[in-house]
Motif scaffolding. Sequence first.
Motif, PDB file in Angstrom:
ATOM      1  N   UNK A  76       0.813  -1.212   0.000  1.00 41.07           N
ATOM      2  CA  UNK A  76       0.000   0.000   0.000  1.00 41.07           C
ATOM      3  C   UNK A  76       0.843   1.257   0.000  1.00 41.07           C
ATOM      4  N   UNK A  77       1.942   1.235   0.733  1.00 42.23           N
ATOM      5  CA  UNK A  77       2.817   2.420   0.793  1.00 42.23           C
ATOM      6  C   UNK A  77       3.483   2.688  -0.557  1.00 42.23           C
ATOM      7  N   UNK A  78       3.893   1.630  -1.258  1.00 44.64           N
ATOM      8  CA  UNK A  78       4.482   1.820  -2.583  1.00 44.64           C
ATOM      9  C   UNK A  78       3.465   2.409  -3.560  1.00 44.64           C
ATOM     10  N   UNK A  79       2.254   1.901  -3.527  1.00 44.40           N
ATOM     11  CA  UNK A  79       1.208   2.413  -4.412  1.00 44.40           C
ATOM     12  C   UNK A  79       0.864   3.853  -4.034  1.00 44.40           C
ATOM     13  N   UNK A  80       0.745   4.121  -2.729  1.00 43.19           N
ATOM     14  CA  UNK A  80       0.431   5.475  -2.268  1.00 43.19           C
ATOM     15  C   UNK A  80       1.528   6.458  -2.655  1.00 43.19           C
ATOM     16  N   UNK A  81       2.771   6.032  -2.552  1.00 42.87           N
ATOM     17  CA  UNK A  81       3.883   6.908  -2.930  1.00 42.87           C
ATOM     18  C   UNK A  81       3.790   7.302  -4.400  1.00 42.87           C
ATOM     19  N   UNK A  82       3.414   6.342  -5.246  1.00 47.33           N
ATOM     20  CA  UNK A  82       3.233   6.649  -6.660  1.00 47.33           C
ATOM     21  C   UNK A  82       2.137   7.698  -6.848  1.00 47.33           C
ATOM     22  N   UNK A  83       0.984   7.505  -6.209  1.00 46.49           N
ATOM     23  CA  UNK A  83      -0.128   8.448  -6.372  1.00 46.49           C
ATOM     24  C   UNK A  83       0.192   9.825  -5.794  1.00 46.49           C
ATOM     25  N   UNK A  84       0.866   9.855  -4.662  1.00 49.79           N
ATOM     26  CA  UNK A  84       1.236  11.136  -4.059  1.00 49.79           C
ATOM     27  C   UNK A  84       2.209  11.880  -4.961  1.00 49.79           C
ATOM     28  N   UNK A  85       3.196  11.166  -5.491  1.00 45.96           N
ATOM     29  CA  UNK A  85       4.128  11.791  -6.434  1.00 45.96           C
ATOM     30  C   UNK A  85       3.395  12.303  -7.666  1.00 45.96           C
ATOM     31  N   UNK A  86       2.447  11.523  -8.163  1.00 49.45           N
ATOM     32  CA  UNK A  86       1.694  11.921  -9.350  1.00 49.45           C
ATOM     33  C   UNK A  86       0.908  13.200  -9.086  1.00 49.45           C
ATOM     34  N   UNK A  87       0.265  13.284  -7.921  1.00 51.75           N
ATOM     35  CA  UNK A  87      -0.493  14.493  -7.571  1.00 51.75           C
ATOM     36  C   UNK A  87       0.441  15.693  -7.471  1.00 51.75           C
ATOM     37  N   UNK A  88       1.583  15.530  -6.822  1.00 52.89           N
ATOM     38  CA  UNK A  88       2.530  16.640  -6.674  1.00 52.89           C
ATOM     39  C   UNK A  88       3.083  17.078  -8.029  1.00 52.89           C
ATOM     40  N   UNK A  89       3.405  16.121  -8.875  1.00 48.28           N
ATOM     41  CA  UNK A  89       3.917  16.464 -10.208  1.00 48.28           C
ATOM     42  C   UNK A  89       2.860  17.192 -11.026  1.00 48.28           C
ATOM     43  N   UNK A  90       1.604  16.744 -10.926  1.00 46.29           N
ATOM     44  CA  UNK A  90       0.553  17.397 -11.699  1.00 46.29           C
ATOM     45  C   UNK A  90       0.317  18.821 -11.200  1.00 46.29           C
ATOM     46  N   UNK A  91       0.542  19.071  -9.914  1.00 39.81           N
ATOM     47  CA  UNK A  91       0.420  20.433  -9.399  1.00 39.81           C
ATOM     48  C   UNK A  91       1.575  21.309  -9.861  1.00 39.81           C
ATOM     49  N   UNK A  92       2.730  20.714 -10.120  1.00 37.00           N
ATOM     50  CA  UNK A  92       3.892  21.482 -10.576  1.00 37.00           C
ATOM     51  C   UNK A  92       3.788  21.879 -12.048  1.00 37.00           C
ATOM     52  N   UNK A  93       2.973  21.185 -12.811  1.00 42.01           N
ATOM     53  CA  UNK A  93       2.849  21.462 -14.248  1.00 42.01           C
ATOM     54  C   UNK A  93       2.353  22.872 -14.487  1.00 42.01           C
ATOM     55  N   UNK A  94       1.523  23.379 -13.612  1.00 38.15           N
ATOM     56  CA  UNK A  94       0.977  24.725 -13.836  1.00 38.15           C
ATOM     57  C   UNK A  94       2.055  25.802 -13.819  1.00 38.15           C
ATOM     58  N   UNK A  95       3.211  25.531 -13.264  1.00 37.40           N
ATOM     59  CA  UNK A  95       4.285  26.501 -13.219  1.00 37.40           C
ATOM     60  C   UNK A  95       5.136  26.503 -14.500  1.00 37.40           C
ATOM     61  N   UNK A  96       4.840  25.590 -15.409  1.00 37.73           N
ATOM     62  CA  UNK A  96       5.572  25.553 -16.677  1.00 37.73           C
ATOM     63  C   UNK A  96       5.199  26.711 -17.587  1.00 37.73           C
ATOM     64  N   UNK A  97       3.956  27.133 -17.534  1.00 38.88           N
ATOM     65  CA  UNK A  97       3.471  28.117 -18.500  1.00 38.88           C
ATOM     66  C   UNK A  97       3.134  29.418 -17.835  1.00 38.88           C
TER      67      UNK A  97
END
Length: 85
Positions: free
Chosen positions: A64-85
């Motif tokens: 569960x922790x490995x899967x959660x780490x993937x989802x948490x990273x995905x959420x954080x990365x998707x929030x960082x995309x808005x700073x590209x433009x």
Amino acid sequence: MNQDISNTVTGAVGISGLLSIVISLVCIALAWWALQTLKLDLVIRNPKSPQGKLLHLLLAVVLGRFVAEFFIDYVMWSQMIRYMF
């Protein structure tokens, strides 16, 4: 002005922490549910013993922790995309 920025940052960090906790607990619960179909009697002698149940719990937490780490990273990365433009 600085107090407003501080409150905003503190709130964002708090929400991020709460989101991480919720995602981790949900993923651990899903891993526990998914591991119910695993035949541990093929791997260990007595899966109904306290040691067998503890192994089942530890496997659920790790998976569960490995899967959660993937989802948490995905959420954080998707929030960082808005700073590209």
